[in-house]
Design an enzyme around this catalytic site. Structure first.
Site, PDB file in Angstrom:
ATOM      1  N   ASP A   1      31.081   0.913   1.967  1.00  0.00           N
ATOM      2  CA  ASP A   1      31.231   2.484   2.335  1.00  0.00           C
ATOM      3  C   ASP A   1      32.499   2.878   2.797  1.00  0.00           C
ATOM      4  O   ASP A   1      33.014   3.863   2.885  1.00  0.00           O
ATOM      5  CB  ASP A   1      30.247   2.950   3.166  1.00  0.00           C
ATOM      6  CG  ASP A   1      29.004   3.307   2.718  1.00  0.00           C
ATOM      7  OD1 ASP A   1      28.672   3.161   1.551  1.00  0.00           O
ATOM      8  OD2 ASP A   1      27.713   3.221   3.483  1.00  0.00           O
TER       9      ASP A   1
ATOM     10  N   ASP B   1      20.062   1.490  -3.323  1.00  0.00           N
ATOM     11  CA  ASP B   1      20.662   1.529  -1.739  1.00  0.00           C
ATOM     12  C   ASP B   1      19.493   0.754  -1.088  1.00  0.00           C
ATOM     13  O   ASP B   1      18.142   0.857  -1.364  1.00  0.00           O
ATOM     14  CB  ASP B   1      20.792   2.974  -1.597  1.00  0.00           C
ATOM     15  CG  ASP B   1      22.020   2.841  -0.357  1.00  0.00           C
ATOM     16  OD1 ASP B   1      22.304   1.791   0.173  1.00  0.00           O
ATOM     17  OD2 ASP B   1      22.545   3.874  -0.340  1.00  0.00           O
TER      18      ASP B   1
HETATM   19  C1  DGJ Z   1      24.973   4.299   1.864  1.00  0.00           C
HETATM   20  C2  DGJ Z   1      25.691   4.145   0.566  1.00  0.00           C
HETATM   21  O1  DGJ Z   1      26.501   2.896   0.738  1.00  0.00           O
HETATM   22  C3  DGJ Z   1      26.274   5.306   0.316  1.00  0.00           C
HETATM   23  O2  DGJ Z   1      27.186   5.252  -0.776  1.00  0.00           O
HETATM   24  C4  DGJ Z   1      25.514   6.420  -0.163  1.00  0.00           C
HETATM   25  O3  DGJ Z   1      24.806   6.210  -1.304  1.00  0.00           O
HETATM   26  C5  DGJ Z   1      24.505   6.767   1.129  1.00  0.00           C
HETATM   27  N1  DGJ Z   1      23.921   5.556   1.568  1.00  0.00           N
HETATM   28  C6  DGJ Z   1      23.537   7.585   0.615  1.00  0.00           C
HETATM   29  O4  DGJ Z   1      22.485   7.887   1.812  1.00  0.00           O
END
Ligand code: DGJ
Length: 721
Positions: free
Chosen positions: A541, A471
């Site tokens: 997300d 990430d």
């Molecule tokens: C952003 C990601 O896109 C989410 O899926 C998740 O992993 C969060 N960060 C965790 O902080």
């Protein structure tokens, strides 16, 4: 031969299966681009030269002629392809031809991701060398034709052959003139939770920039542009497109000049990248992939999909079907313990899930997003047996185990920051801007790269980890380095990306069987550069299936479904609050690498059965979904319905997905028209057993039984009989 040079008229003819790209060495105007479009036979093309002389003009040739490598000080007034400030303080650059070579195969770009070949016979490369006599700047323009993949790649290698330092201010990987001005620009625009929305705008009488200055390709724009004709549709018409194999700031332009001709270009963003080129040193630009399609936008996407899936993505997982996963993020956020995790994993196993992914919150003291990034040591309050303990227990349930990292970041509240406050991107004496309460590690520094490599690797060595979610949750602000001299500070963004690529190369090659998935606050760095290291990316997300229709539709303009993570999440959705059926959520997630992002223990028995059925379907057809040809049929940006199809297994297996946003009263019966099927072949619908001819499915269409609710979906599986 995909690349030929005609000595008498000095024309290089680059030919893919369906395109031609014709360059000419003109005695006065230098290297020209006479044509890029549908494939031409070998032969006379230089007659086009006459069309650029025109009537008496105020302008010099460089602005009128289709220059392939425009520079400053030549009378060209658009975005230059190459620009170098010299020790005298001017940026005049006059490139003249030195030599060329046509060679089989394709060179790898040192330190940068790029399209690769598995045999020299797959590609032919042309390198044209040009030089500025006064400064000694040498430009090697490199073109590779991948004939079967019907694509062209282009990059520049710039070498200082003079005695004094040069400052490179413009380094466009590709820059191509097109005849006429009647184009529309397509770009993929967005933000967090609404990535890659398709935007189509007629070119006006002003220059257009599609760019990122964020230090990442970003949510806002994707490193891609296409120019299309007004009548270009998904299925027909011309499209010229460029995608950059790069994960940092970029600039793409579409410019119409005062002779009503157009130029498109893509490369590093000059606003945030300048490079000091010492005598004898070289600079390699990232690579651009150029695609021309006379078969509409789907033709463009088919070409991008093939090259990205098979010759950008690499490694063990490239051609393997991807596991059905469950991720605990939206189920627990930071509030989990081992028992909760195992309960989710157990329920997932029962419906056929294959991989459990533990997301953010397993390390340091991370109960919120305000600390611990950089301290990649398990939090034993939550996981007393460590990562190894929980991974083994998940394995014992019959699932593989995956883990989340955000390795490029550092929390001010972390042991790492307390030990190395200078390891983040910063400028002494200025405040350090926090986003999501975190700073960015300075990956332009070798010692920081080494730390990240070892920190991640030691966790991967310590436990049976089969998958990593990588990430990255903020963009750059103080994009400068404590490790550089003032004159090189504007190199930091690019040096960061080069450092990141070294880190990714080292880690992914040390753990070749681990499936890596990129992520950046959802899909904020979804680009071909990242896909070279990690074959899949978390698309957004936003897991609301109605929003996902547009996000996945737009993403598919460049990136194949096998690269897109797509999960079923809870209803009401956590990002939009919208309630949708489990069927709609699963049917949309089927358009990418399928998974779950919720606590299955909170579903009703009926919903669990629907999830079990969805997993069964995915397993039955995932070869087709992930490796077949994906074609868009109806756009969610244009109407109430969306549809797409997958054709795999050499045309034998077909999956059709259709979706409705809102129910309409007394709606009539909507039909979907498929494409690319064999007209005379017969296709059996797996559910009803009904048989249709390919011609009927394509021309008469398939009626969709009306659904009397908002957010409905239809999935058909056909087998050619
Ligand atoms: C952003 C990601 O896109 C989410 O899926 C998740 O992993 C969060 N960060 C965790 O902080």
């Amino acid at each position: 031969m995909p690349i030929s040079f005609n000595e008498s008229d000095k024309v290089f003819h680059l030919q893919g299966k369906t395109f031609s790209y014709c360059l000419m060495l003109h005695p006065e105007q230098g290297l020209l681009n006479l044509y890029w479009g549908s494939r031409l036979p070998d032969g006379e093309i230089t007659y086009l030269i006459n069309s650029f002389w025109g009537l008496a003009s105020f302008d010099l040739g460089a602005n009128r002629f289709p220059t392939e490598l425009p520079t400053r000080g030549t009378g060209y007034y658009g975005t230059p392809a190459v620009c170098a400030l010299n020790a005298q303080g001017n940026d005049l650059t006059k490139l003249t031809y030195v030599s060329h070579a046509i060679v089989p195969g394709k060179r790898r770009l040192e330190g940068l991701p790029a399209v690769y070949t598995e045999a020299d016979s797959e590609a032919t490369t042309l390198v044209i060398t040009l030089k500025d006599a006064l400064t000694g700047l040498t430009v090697e323009a490199e073109y590779t034709v991948l004939e079967d993949l019907d694509a062209l790649t282009r990059s520049l290698r710039l070498t200082n052959g003079g005695a004094e330092r040069l400052t490179l201010t413009h380094m466009q990987s590709a820059s191509a003139p097109l005849y006429g001005d009647d184009y529309e620009l397509i770009n993929l625009n967005g933000a967090w939770a609404r990535e890659r929305q398709v935007v189509r705008t007629p070119l006006g009488r002003a220059n257009t920039r599609v760019e990122s200055q964020r230090g990442a390709s970003g949510h806002e724009q994707n490193p891609f542009i296409a120019l299309v004709k007004k009548d270009t549709t998904e299925q027909a018409g011309s499209a010229w497109a460029m995608a950059l194999v790069y994960s940092g700031s970029f600039l793409a332009t579409a410019e119409v000049n005062n002779f009503y001709n157009t130029r498109m270009s893509i490369g590093l963003n000059p606003e945030v990248c300048r490079w000091q080129l010492d005598p004898g040193a070289s600079f390699q630009t990232p690579e651009a992939i150029l695609v021309y399609s006379a078969e509409g936008l789907n033709g463009m996407s088919h070409r991008f999909h093939r090259i990205i899936r098979t010759r950008v993505a690499r490694g063990y997982w490239r051609d393997k079907v991807r596991p059905v996963l469950i991720n605990n993020w939206e189920a627990t956020y930071f509030g989990f313990n081992e028992e909760l995790i195992l309960n989710i994993a157990r329920a997932a196993k029962e419906i056929g899930v294959e991989l459990f992914v533990l997301d953010d919150g397993w390390f340091g003291k991370r109960d919120r997003d305000n600390c611990s990034l950089g301290d990649w040591v398990v939090d034993r309050r939550k996981l007393p047996g460590g990562i190894e303990g929980v991974a083994r227990k998940v394995n014992e349930l019959g699932l593989r185990f995956g883990l989340w990292f955000e390795p490029e970041m550092i929390s001010p509240d972390s042991d790492l920051y307390r030990a190395h406050p200078d390891w983040c991107l910063h400028v002494d004496g200025r405040s350090r801007t926090e986003a999501r309460q975190q700073l960015i590690l300075d990956l332009s520094r070798k010692e920081v790269q080494d730390y990240v490599i070892e920190a991640v690797s030691s966790v991967l060595r310590s436990a049976p980890i089969s998958y990593v979610k990588w990430d990255m949750n903020r963009n750059m602000t103080e994009y400068f380095s404590g490790d550089q001299t003032p004159d090189r500070q504007m190199e930091t963004q690019h040096r960061y990306i080069l450092g990141l690529y070294r880190v990714l190369e080292e880690i992914t090659s040390a753990f070749p069987e681990v499936l890596f998935e990129g992520c950046s606050g959802g899909g904020g760095r979804f680009d071909a550069g990242f896909l070279y290291y990690m074959p899949q990316f978390w698309t957004s997300d936003d897991t609301d299936p109605v929003e996902r229709l547009g996000i996945q539709y737009g993403t598919s303009f460049v990136y194949p479904p096998a690269t897109m993570g797509a999960h079923v999440s809870a209803s009401p959705n956590h990002q939009t609050g919208r309630a949708t059926s489990i069927k709609m959520r699963a049917d949309v997630a089927l358009g990418g690498n399928f998974g779950f992002e919720l606590d299955l223990n909170k579903l009703t028995q009926e919903e669990i059965e629907a999830c079990r059925k969805a997993v069964e379907t995915v397993k039955a057809v995932r070869g087709t979904l992930q490796q077949g040809e994906f074609t868009r049929l109806e756009s969610p940006f244009e109407g109430n319905f969306a549809a797409w199809q997958f054709v795999g297994n050499e045309g034998r297996d077909v999956v059709l997905c259709a979706y409705q946003r809102l129910v309409a009263p007394n709606p009539g019966c909507h039909r979907v028209f498929m494409t690319g099927l064999c007209p005379d072949a017969r296709y059996r619908d797996a559910e009803s057993g009904q048989v249709f001819s390919g011609a009927a499915l394509m021309h008469a269409g398939l009626p969709l039984r009306p659904i009397r609710s908002d957010f409905g979906s239809w999935i058909f599986r056909f087998e050619r009989v």
